[in-house]
Design a protein around this motif. Structure first.
Motif, short mmCIF file in Angstrom:
data_model
loop_
_atom_site.label_atom_id
_atom_site.label_comp_id
_atom_site.label_asym_id
_atom_site.label_seq_id
_atom_site.Cartn_x
_atom_site.Cartn_y
_atom_site.Cartn_z
N GLY A 20 0.79 -1.23 0.00
CA GLY A 20 0.00 0.00 0.00
C GLY A 20 0.82 1.27 0.00
N ASN A 24 0.61 4.18 -2.82
CA ASN A 24 0.11 5.50 -2.46
C ASN A 24 1.11 6.60 -2.81
N SER A 27 0.76 8.92 -5.95
CA SER A 27 0.02 10.19 -5.99
C SER A 27 0.96 11.38 -6.16
N VAL A 38 -5.31 5.89 -6.63
CA VAL A 38 -4.71 6.04 -5.30
C VAL A 38 -5.79 6.24 -4.26
N ARG A 39 -6.77 7.05 -4.56
CA ARG A 39 -7.80 7.35 -3.58
C ARG A 39 -8.74 6.18 -3.32
N PHE A 42 -5.85 2.05 -3.88
CA PHE A 42 -4.61 1.80 -3.15
C PHE A 42 -4.70 2.21 -1.69
N ALA A 43 -5.47 3.23 -1.37
CA ALA A 43 -5.60 3.67 0.03
C ALA A 43 -6.24 2.59 0.91
N LEU A 46 -3.54 0.21 2.02
CA LEU A 46 -2.72 0.77 3.09
C LEU A 46 -3.46 0.73 4.42
#
Length: 56
Positions: A20, A24, A27, A38-39, A42-43, A46
């Motif tokens: 993650g 991230n 970005s 990413v939002r 992938f977030a 994380l």
């Protein structure tokens, strides 16, 4: 916490942070190509690392 719980916690931290965090960091690539992934993709990955960190 029992051994199985500690094992799961370490796996969450390992997978969440090792996958993650680099994703991230995408970005920071200029151009905004990775804003949506990413939002929304992938977030949450994380987040599993944070869950493993806080659960301990």
């Amino acid at each position: 916490m029992d051994k199985k719980g500690m094992y799961i916690q370490k796996k969450l931290m390992l997978w969440g942070f090792s996958i993650g965090l680099p994703l991230n960091l995408l970005s920071l690539v200029p151009g905004g190509y990775f804003e949506i992934p990413v939002r929304f993709l992938f977030a949450p990955v994380l987040t599993f690392g944070y869950i493993g960190l806080i659960a301990g």
